[in-house]
Write a protein that holds these residues in place. Structure first.
Motif, PDB file in Angstrom:
ATOM      1  N   TYR A  26      44.360 -55.385 -27.676  1.00 50.70           N
ATOM      2  CA  TYR A  26      44.094 -56.818 -27.762  1.00 50.70           C
ATOM      3  C   TYR A  26      45.357 -57.502 -28.299  1.00 50.70           C
ATOM      4  CZ  TYR A  26      42.970 -55.518 -32.635  1.00 50.70           C
ATOM      5  OH  TYR A  26      42.999 -55.007 -33.914  1.00 50.70           O
ATOM      6  N   HIS A  27      45.456 -58.788 -28.057  1.00 46.03           N
ATOM      7  CA  HIS A  27      46.667 -59.505 -28.444  1.00 46.03           C
ATOM      8  C   HIS A  27      46.327 -60.964 -28.713  1.00 46.03           C
ATOM      9  CE1 HIS A  27      46.155 -59.991 -24.103  1.00 46.03           C
ATOM     10  NE2 HIS A  27      46.825 -61.124 -24.210  1.00 46.03           N
ATOM     11  N   THR A  28      47.304 -61.751 -29.106  1.00 47.54           N
ATOM     12  CA  THR A  28      47.045 -63.141 -29.503  1.00 47.54           C
ATOM     13  C   THR A  28      46.922 -64.073 -28.318  1.00 47.54           C
ATOM     14  OG1 THR A  28      48.217 -62.786 -31.588  1.00 47.54           O
ATOM     15  CG2 THR A  28      47.881 -65.068 -30.899  1.00 47.54           C
ATOM     16  N   CYS A  29      47.909 -64.056 -27.419  1.00 46.41           N
ATOM     17  CA  CYS A  29      47.890 -64.994 -26.285  1.00 46.41           C
ATOM     18  C   CYS A  29      48.665 -64.410 -25.111  1.00 46.41           C
ATOM     19  CB  CYS A  29      48.506 -66.331 -26.707  1.00 46.41           C
ATOM     20  SG  CYS A  29      48.374 -67.638 -25.466  1.00 46.41           S
ATOM     21  N   SER A  30      48.092 -64.511 -23.912  1.00 45.73           N
ATOM     22  CA  SER A  30      48.695 -63.893 -22.725  1.00 45.73           C
ATOM     23  C   SER A  30      49.641 -64.818 -21.973  1.00 45.73           C
ATOM     24  CB  SER A  30      47.592 -63.445 -21.758  1.00 45.73           C
ATOM     25  OG  SER A  30      46.953 -64.595 -21.198  1.00 45.73           O
ATOM     26  N   GLY A  31      49.580 -66.126 -22.266  1.00 47.23           N
ATOM     27  CA  GLY A  31      50.364 -67.087 -21.499  1.00 47.23           C
ATOM     28  C   GLY A  31      49.639 -67.588 -20.267  1.00 47.23           C
ATOM     29  N   GLY A  32      48.418 -67.125 -20.032  1.00 49.27           N
ATOM     30  CA  GLY A  32      47.627 -67.595 -18.897  1.00 49.27           C
ATOM     31  C   GLY A  32      47.197 -66.510 -17.935  1.00 49.27           C
ATOM     32  N   GLN A  33      47.766 -65.320 -18.057  1.00 50.23           N
ATOM     33  CA  GLN A  33      47.410 -64.195 -17.189  1.00 50.23           C
ATOM     34  C   GLN A  33      47.650 -62.911 -17.960  1.00 50.23           C
ATOM     35  OE1 GLN A  33      46.450 -64.677 -13.826  1.00 50.23           O
ATOM     36  NE2 GLN A  33      46.022 -62.506 -13.497  1.00 50.23           N
ATOM     37  N   THR A  34      46.609 -62.098 -18.147  1.00 48.20           N
ATOM     38  CA  THR A  34      46.820 -60.838 -18.841  1.00 48.20           C
ATOM     39  C   THR A  34      47.547 -59.860 -17.925  1.00 48.20           C
ATOM     40  OG1 THR A  34      44.740 -59.790 -18.173  1.00 48.20           O
ATOM     41  CG2 THR A  34      44.682 -61.198 -20.146  1.00 48.20           C
ATOM     42  N   THR A  35      48.097 -58.818 -18.500  1.00 50.40           N
ATOM     43  CA  THR A  35      48.842 -57.802 -17.761  1.00 50.40           C
ATOM     44  C   THR A  35      48.038 -56.510 -17.722  1.00 50.40           C
ATOM     45  OG1 THR A  35      50.920 -58.753 -18.560  1.00 50.40           O
ATOM     46  CG2 THR A  35      51.021 -56.520 -17.673  1.00 50.40           C
ATOM     47  N   SER A  36      48.053 -55.834 -16.588  1.00 51.11           N
ATOM     48  CA  SER A  36      47.345 -54.555 -16.514  1.00 51.11           C
ATOM     49  C   SER A  36      48.074 -53.523 -17.359  1.00 51.11           C
ATOM     50  CB  SER A  36      47.256 -54.067 -15.069  1.00 51.11           C
ATOM     51  OG  SER A  36      48.521 -53.615 -14.612  1.00 51.11           O
ATOM     52  N   ARG A  67      52.131 -52.675 -17.628  1.00 53.20           N
ATOM     53  CA  ARG A  67      52.801 -52.837 -18.929  1.00 53.20           C
ATOM     54  C   ARG A  67      53.286 -51.512 -19.485  1.00 53.20           C
ATOM     55  NH1 ARG A  67      55.507 -53.389 -22.661  1.00 53.20           N
ATOM     56  NH2 ARG A  67      55.313 -54.765 -24.452  1.00 53.20           N
ATOM     57  N   TRP A  68      52.448 -50.487 -19.424  1.00 56.52           N
ATOM     58  CA  TRP A  68      52.773 -49.211 -20.069  1.00 56.52           C
ATOM     59  C   TRP A  68      52.766 -48.012 -19.123  1.00 56.52           C
ATOM     60  CZ3 TRP A  68      48.587 -51.472 -23.486  1.00 56.52           C
ATOM     61  CH2 TRP A  68      49.152 -52.287 -24.483  1.00 56.52           C
ATOM     62  N   GLY A  69      52.431 -48.241 -17.859  1.00 61.31           N
ATOM     63  CA  GLY A  69      52.379 -47.136 -16.912  1.00 61.31           C
ATOM     64  C   GLY A  69      51.139 -46.278 -17.045  1.00 61.31           C
ATOM     65  N   TRP A  70      50.080 -46.811 -17.682  1.00 61.18           N
ATOM     66  CA  TRP A  70      48.851 -46.036 -17.860  1.00 61.18           C
ATOM     67  C   TRP A  70      48.110 -45.902 -16.535  1.00 61.18           C
ATOM     68  CZ3 TRP A  70      46.236 -48.326 -22.888  1.00 61.18           C
ATOM     69  CH2 TRP A  70      47.094 -48.099 -23.980  1.00 61.18           C
ATOM     70  N   ASP A  71      47.787 -44.673 -16.147  1.00 56.09           N
ATOM     71  CA  ASP A  71      47.021 -44.437 -14.925  1.00 56.09           C
ATOM     72  C   ASP A  71      45.555 -44.134 -15.199  1.00 56.09           C
ATOM     73  OD1 ASP A  71      49.165 -44.715 -13.053  1.00 56.09           O
ATOM     74  OD2 ASP A  71      49.888 -42.723 -13.630  1.00 56.09           O
ATOM     75  N   HIS A  72      45.201 -43.996 -16.477  1.00 56.31           N
ATOM     76  CA  HIS A  72      43.853 -43.552 -16.838  1.00 56.31           C
ATOM     77  C   HIS A  72      42.962 -44.710 -17.301  1.00 56.31           C
ATOM     78  CE1 HIS A  72      46.347 -43.636 -20.419  1.00 56.31           C
ATOM     79  NE2 HIS A  72      45.257 -43.755 -21.155  1.00 56.31           N
ATOM     80  N   THR A  73      43.422 -45.953 -17.139  1.00 52.83           N
ATOM     81  CA  THR A  73      42.639 -47.100 -17.628  1.00 52.83           C
ATOM     82  C   THR A  73      42.459 -48.148 -16.522  1.00 52.83           C
ATOM     83  OG1 THR A  73      44.684 -48.089 -18.493  1.00 52.83           O
ATOM     84  CG2 THR A  73      43.325 -46.824 -20.035  1.00 52.83           C
ATOM     85  N   PRO A  74      41.714 -47.812 -15.468  1.00 54.04           N
ATOM     86  CA  PRO A  74      41.527 -48.778 -14.375  1.00 54.04           C
ATOM     87  C   PRO A  74      40.751 -50.015 -14.812  1.00 54.04           C
ATOM     88  CG  PRO A  74      40.033 -46.905 -14.140  1.00 54.04           C
ATOM     89  CD  PRO A  74      40.987 -46.547 -15.232  1.00 54.04           C
ATOM     90  N   PHE A  75      40.134 -49.968 -15.965  1.00 49.01           N
ATOM     91  CA  PHE A  75      39.372 -51.114 -16.475  1.00 49.01           C
ATOM     92  C   PHE A  75      40.287 -52.160 -17.117  1.00 49.01           C
ATOM     93  CE2 PHE A  75      39.317 -47.433 -19.262  1.00 49.01           C
ATOM     94  CZ  PHE A  75      39.897 -47.910 -20.426  1.00 49.01           C
ATOM     95  N   LEU A  76      41.532 -51.825 -17.416  1.00 49.85           N
ATOM     96  CA  LEU A  76      42.453 -52.774 -18.037  1.00 49.85           C
ATOM     97  C   LEU A  76      43.337 -53.398 -16.964  1.00 49.85           C
ATOM     98  CD1 LEU A  76      43.462 -50.841 -21.288  1.00 49.85           C
ATOM     99  CD2 LEU A  76      42.072 -52.913 -21.125  1.00 49.85           C
ATOM    100  N   THR A  77      42.738 -54.328 -16.223  1.00 50.02           N
ATOM    101  CA  THR A  77      43.439 -54.982 -15.124  1.00 50.02           C
ATOM    102  C   THR A  77      43.983 -56.346 -15.569  1.00 50.02           C
ATOM    103  OG1 THR A  77      41.375 -55.976 -14.349  1.00 50.02           O
ATOM    104  CG2 THR A  77      41.978 -53.826 -13.434  1.00 50.02           C
ATOM    105  N   SER A  78      44.699 -56.987 -14.675  1.00 54.72           N
ATOM    106  CA  SER A  78      45.212 -58.332 -14.935  1.00 54.72           C
ATOM    107  C   SER A  78      44.159 -59.361 -14.532  1.00 54.72           C
ATOM    108  CB  SER A  78      46.495 -58.563 -14.130  1.00 54.72           C
ATOM    109  OG  SER A  78      46.943 -59.898 -14.274  1.00 54.72           O
TER     110      SER A  78
END
Length: 217
Positions: free
Chosen positions: A152-162, A166-177
């Motif tokens: 979690y973070h403070t502010c995305s600027g209007g669009q979150t990042t997958s 961001r980190w090259g994670w392949d095991h978290t398909p639920f963390l999309t943009s």
């Protein structure tokens, strides 16, 4: 050998104070609040020349002392934050996921590397946060039956990042943009992955429940 001093309160609900430790918040010009009071046990160590003070306590009590929201925030935002913060901390309690392997602690009080933990004084001055932790007690986020490391973070600027971008994670398909209208036009603060604080506040003000906010992000 290293010396370890364990300080245990006489009562189960006792509070320990580090008397000569000044942790007065920058906003408190009166000096009324000093975040040097802690529930549970305190363990004092010297490691590599540094003095470590470790607060040993159950996860539920730890959650009450996390200072990553403000009292004026909407209760549904607070509840959403309580669930993601609890999930993040619980993930690292697993021996397979230690963030600080080999160290005598599971986390730190530095928001830049773990979570902003302030202890009992934060609990006393934040009844809304205390209520949020109690209303969501034991709730965590899971994927395929496993507790997730919920960023979690403070502010995305209007669009979150997958997490993959961001980190090259392949095991978290639920963390999309996803679109983050509550942060549109605002500068990005943080890594941009997962739930944003500004977005959670925005959706809470639109009438969303904390579960709807969590499902969205």
């Amino acid at each position: 050998t290293d010396t370890v001093l364990r300080i245990i309160p006489k009562r189960e609900d006792g509070i320990l104070r580090v008397q000569n430790w000044s942790r007065i918040p920058a906003w408190d010009s009166s000096g009324k609040y000093n975040d040097n009071r802690f529930p549970g046990t305190l363990e004092v160590r010297v490691e590599n020349g540094d003095l470590l003070v470790i607060n040993e306590l159950p996860l539920g009590q730890y959650m009450m002392g996390i200072g990553e929201t403000i009292e004026s925030d909407h209760i549904e935002k607070k509840k959403a934050l309580a669930v993601v913060a609890r999930s993040y901390a619980a993930f690292y309690q697993d021996a397979q996921n230690r963030k600080f392997p080999g160290e005598p602690y599971d986390g730190s009080d530095d928001a830049a590397e773990f979570q902003k933990y302030l202890g009992k004084t934060l609990t006393d001055r934040s009844p809304g946060w205390l209520s949020a932790t109690e209303q969501t007690a034991n709730e965590v986020l899971t994927y395929n039956g496993e507790i997730i490391k919920a960023p979690y973070h403070t502010c995305s600027g209007g669009q979150t990042t997958s997490a993959k971008d961001r980190w090259g994670w392949d095991h978290t398909p639920f963390l999309t943009s996803v679109d983050d209208p509550g942060c549109a036009g605002k500068p990005r603060q943080g890594h941009g992955v997962g739930m944003s604080g500004g977005g959670a506040q925005y959706f809470a003000e639109q009438g969303w429940t904390y579960k709807e906010i969590l499902e969205y992000y």
